[in-house]
Design a protein around this motif. Structure first.
Motif, mmCIF file in Angstrom:
data_model
loop_
_atom_site.group_PDB
_atom_site.id
_atom_site.type_symbol
_atom_site.label_atom_id
_atom_site.label_comp_id
_atom_site.label_asym_id
_atom_site.label_seq_id
_atom_site.Cartn_x
_atom_site.Cartn_y
_atom_site.Cartn_z
ATOM 1 N N PHE A 159 5.672 4.460 -5.224
ATOM 2 C CA PHE A 159 5.522 5.639 -6.441
ATOM 3 C C PHE A 159 4.067 6.043 -7.223
ATOM 4 C CE2 PHE A 159 9.878 3.776 -5.971
ATOM 5 C CZ PHE A 159 10.756 5.096 -6.259
ATOM 6 N N ALA A 160 3.441 5.086 -6.420
ATOM 7 C CA ALA A 160 1.841 5.877 -7.422
ATOM 8 C C ALA A 160 1.549 6.546 -6.098
ATOM 9 C CB ALA A 160 1.151 4.555 -7.286
ATOM 10 N N GLY A 161 2.384 6.973 -5.209
ATOM 11 C CA GLY A 161 2.293 7.798 -4.145
ATOM 12 C C GLY A 161 0.704 7.924 -2.777
ATOM 13 N N ALA A 162 1.145 6.305 -2.860
ATOM 14 C CA ALA A 162 0.202 5.527 -1.880
ATOM 15 C C ALA A 162 0.862 6.278 -0.520
ATOM 16 C CB ALA A 162 0.620 4.200 -1.380
ATOM 17 N N ASP A 163 -0.154 6.588 0.476
ATOM 18 C CA ASP A 163 0.863 6.970 2.194
ATOM 19 C C ASP A 163 0.786 6.162 3.282
ATOM 20 O OD1 ASP A 163 0.192 10.334 1.578
ATOM 21 O OD2 ASP A 163 -2.091 9.650 1.266
ATOM 22 N N GLY A 164 0.097 4.930 2.965
ATOM 23 C CA GLY A 164 0.608 3.628 3.713
ATOM 24 C C GLY A 164 0.251 2.293 2.416
ATOM 25 N N ILE A 165 1.595 1.718 3.507
ATOM 26 C CA ILE A 165 1.301 0.174 2.979
ATOM 27 C C ILE A 165 0.212 -1.094 3.638
ATOM 28 C CG2 ILE A 165 2.474 -1.386 2.168
ATOM 29 C CD1 ILE A 165 2.427 1.272 -0.620
ATOM 30 N N MET A 166 -0.322 -1.606 3.382
ATOM 31 C CA MET A 166 -0.562 -3.046 4.321
ATOM 32 C C MET A 166 -0.625 -4.344 4.173
ATOM 33 S SD MET A 166 -4.990 -3.402 6.058
ATOM 34 C CE MET A 166 -5.129 -3.419 7.662
ATOM 35 N N LEU A 167 0.099 -4.726 4.630
ATOM 36 C CA LEU A 167 0.798 -6.322 4.386
ATOM 37 C C LEU A 167 0.911 -6.879 4.825
ATOM 38 C CD1 LEU A 167 4.389 -4.870 3.140
ATOM 39 C CD2 LEU A 167 2.312 -5.871 1.833
ATOM 40 N N GLU A 168 0.023 -8.623 5.296
ATOM 41 C CA GLU A 168 -0.054 -9.573 5.854
ATOM 42 C C GLU A 168 1.100 -10.411 5.481
ATOM 43 O OE1 GLU A 168 -3.266 -12.592 4.421
ATOM 44 O OE2 GLU A 168 -4.921 -10.558 4.771
ATOM 45 N N VAL A 169 1.559 -10.494 6.807
ATOM 46 C CA VAL A 169 2.788 -11.491 7.062
ATOM 47 C C VAL A 169 1.870 -12.563 8.860
ATOM 48 C CG1 VAL A 169 4.641 -11.155 8.201
ATOM 49 C CG2 VAL A 169 3.894 -8.913 7.540
ATOM 50 N N HIS A 170 2.494 -13.785 8.074
ATOM 51 C CA HIS A 170 2.355 -14.651 9.759
ATOM 52 C C HIS A 170 3.666 -15.355 10.129
ATOM 53 C CE1 HIS A 170 0.287 -18.109 11.283
ATOM 54 N NE2 HIS A 170 -0.513 -17.923 10.910
ATOM 55 N N ILE A 171 3.851 -15.846 12.013
ATOM 56 C CA ILE A 171 5.176 -15.730 11.580
ATOM 57 C C ILE A 171 5.399 -17.691 10.547
ATOM 58 C CG2 ILE A 171 3.603 -17.709 13.479
ATOM 59 C CD1 ILE A 171 7.016 -15.180 14.165
ATOM 60 N N GLU A 172 4.143 -18.580 10.769
ATOM 61 C CA GLU A 172 3.940 -19.136 9.653
ATOM 62 C C GLU A 172 3.394 -20.007 9.040
ATOM 63 O OE1 GLU A 172 5.792 -23.024 12.430
ATOM 64 O OE2 GLU A 172 4.356 -22.643 13.463
ATOM 65 N N PRO A 173 3.866 -18.980 7.598
ATOM 66 C CA PRO A 173 2.620 -19.037 6.541
ATOM 67 C C PRO A 173 1.747 -19.804 5.897
ATOM 68 C CG PRO A 173 4.830 -17.365 6.069
ATOM 69 C CD PRO A 173 4.869 -18.596 7.486
ATOM 70 N N GLU A 174 2.319 -21.747 6.325
ATOM 71 C CA GLU A 174 2.126 -22.025 5.576
ATOM 72 C C GLU A 174 1.134 -23.260 6.559
ATOM 73 O OE1 GLU A 174 5.590 -23.031 8.415
ATOM 74 O OE2 GLU A 174 5.129 -22.047 6.418
ATOM 75 N N LYS A 175 0.506 -22.452 7.743
ATOM 76 C CA LYS A 175 0.078 -23.145 8.920
ATOM 77 C C LYS A 175 -1.245 -21.896 9.319
ATOM 78 C CE LYS A 175 3.035 -25.892 11.302
ATOM 79 N NZ LYS A 175 3.913 -26.191 12.465
ATOM 80 N N ALA A 176 -1.037 -20.783 8.212
ATOM 81 C CA ALA A 176 -2.238 -20.099 8.783
ATOM 82 C C ALA A 176 -3.139 -20.665 8.132
ATOM 83 C CB ALA A 176 -1.894 -18.616 7.933
ATOM 84 N N MET A 177 -4.988 -19.800 9.448
ATOM 85 C CA MET A 177 -6.246 -20.636 9.153
ATOM 86 C C MET A 177 -6.852 -20.004 7.905
ATOM 87 S SD MET A 177 -6.434 -21.106 12.805
ATOM 88 C CE MET A 177 -7.969 -22.309 12.906
ATOM 89 N N SER A 178 -6.206 -19.025 7.630
ATOM 90 C CA SER A 178 -6.833 -17.761 6.225
ATOM 91 C C SER A 178 -5.941 -17.437 5.564
ATOM 92 C CB SER A 178 -7.800 -17.211 6.791
ATOM 93 O OG SER A 178 -7.142 -16.193 7.815
ATOM 94 N N ASP A 179 -6.104 -17.427 3.983
ATOM 95 C CA ASP A 179 -5.623 -16.755 3.005
ATOM 96 C C ASP A 179 -3.290 -17.070 3.002
ATOM 97 O OD1 ASP A 179 -7.425 -15.897 2.235
ATOM 98 O OD2 ASP A 179 -7.146 -13.448 3.013
#
Length: 276
Positions: free
Chosen positions: A223-243
């Motif tokens: 709604f602020a007018g962004a042309d796109g969104i970038m999101l971090e997704v991990h198949i097993e977030p709790e095991k992610a090696m970063s962030d």
């Protein structure tokens, strides 16, 4: 910002549309999703399949990771790029990945569809120049202490080398606030679009660093007018090696994508009514 010769919007200058394998960035709302880091082939391809199923347009994944500490996971390098290439073959999703060294631009371009220049490297001028020479679409993230003018001047370095395919990305700035990882500056989206013709994305994952805030900030970005969104997704977030603290599960990402589609319809309706 009178010194901006190429990034500044003018009466005769139309908004830039960056074509990435048929995806019209700057025309349609685009969602980039995927893991912070490429950790293994299984992790990356499973995540790619999941985000593609949910409706993502492009896959993000870091093969090279500039980290605060030299002792944390730095990415798989060339092996990671090859894994991303396999994920593209599996899903058809264009690849967005970061380059951290001017000397690596040419061969990273052999694997990536979009080159990301991260916040830490926003003012790495030799890197910006090499990225400009590559002619690949460039996703330029805003530095953590950078003004709008500084950000756009960095885009100018890329444009000045003959590369018109620049996408800006707000990913949060450093303020006195400590509750969130960064302060997501959504006011920069309409502000940037007043000054530049370049598309503007928002990264709510880095912008907040908190899973509980990512969903609401995603919708606010639209709604602020962004042309796109970038999101971090991990198949097993709790095991992610970063962030790990900011990576969505495929299930949560699918819920957000479902609402994004509805919100986009509402947004388009409001804009049409306002114009009418």
């Amino acid at each position: 910002m009178e010194d901006l010769k190429l990034a500044r919007i003018g009466k005769e200058k139309k908004r830039t549309i960056v074509d990435i394998n048929g995806i019209q960035v700057g025309k349609d709302l685009v969602v980039i999703a995927g893991p912070c880091s490429v950790e293994s082939e299984e992790q990356t391809i499973k995540t790619a399949i999941a985000v593609k199923k949910a409706g993502a347009d492009m896959l993000r994944g870091g093969a090279f990771k500039p980290r605060t500490s030299p002792y944390t996971f730095q990415g798989l390098g060339i092996k990671g790029l090859k894994i991303l290439e396999n994920a593209r073959k599996e899903t058809g999703l264009p690849i967005v990945t970061e380059v951290v060294d001017a000397r690596a631009v040419s061969w990273v371009c052999e694997y990536a569809d979009v080159i990301q220049i991260g916040a830490r490297n926003m003012q790495n001028f030799p890197l910006l120049k090499e990225a400009g020479k590559s002619k690949k679409p460039i996703l330029l993230k805003r530095g953590v202490h950078s003004t709008l003018s500084e950000w756009l001047n960095c885009a100018e370095y890329i444009l000045a080398e003959g590369n018109p395919n620049v996408i800006l990305c707000e990913r949060g700035i450093r303020t006195f606030e400590t509750y969130t990882r960064n302060t997501l500056d959504l006011s920069i989206v309409p502000a940037a679009k007043e000054v530049t013709h370049l598309p503007v994305f928002v990264d709510p994952s880095h912008g907040t660093g908190k899973l509980s805030l990512i969903e609401s900030m995603t919708y606010a970005s639209i709604f602020a007018g962004a042309d796109g969104i970038m999101l971090e997704v991990h198949i097993e977030p709790e095991k992610a090696m970063s962030d790990a603290d900011q990576q969505l599960s495929p299930e949560d990402f699918a819920k957000i994508m479902h609402k994004i589609k509805k919100l986009k319809q509402s947004y388009d309706t409001i804009v049409v009514e306002d114009i009418g």
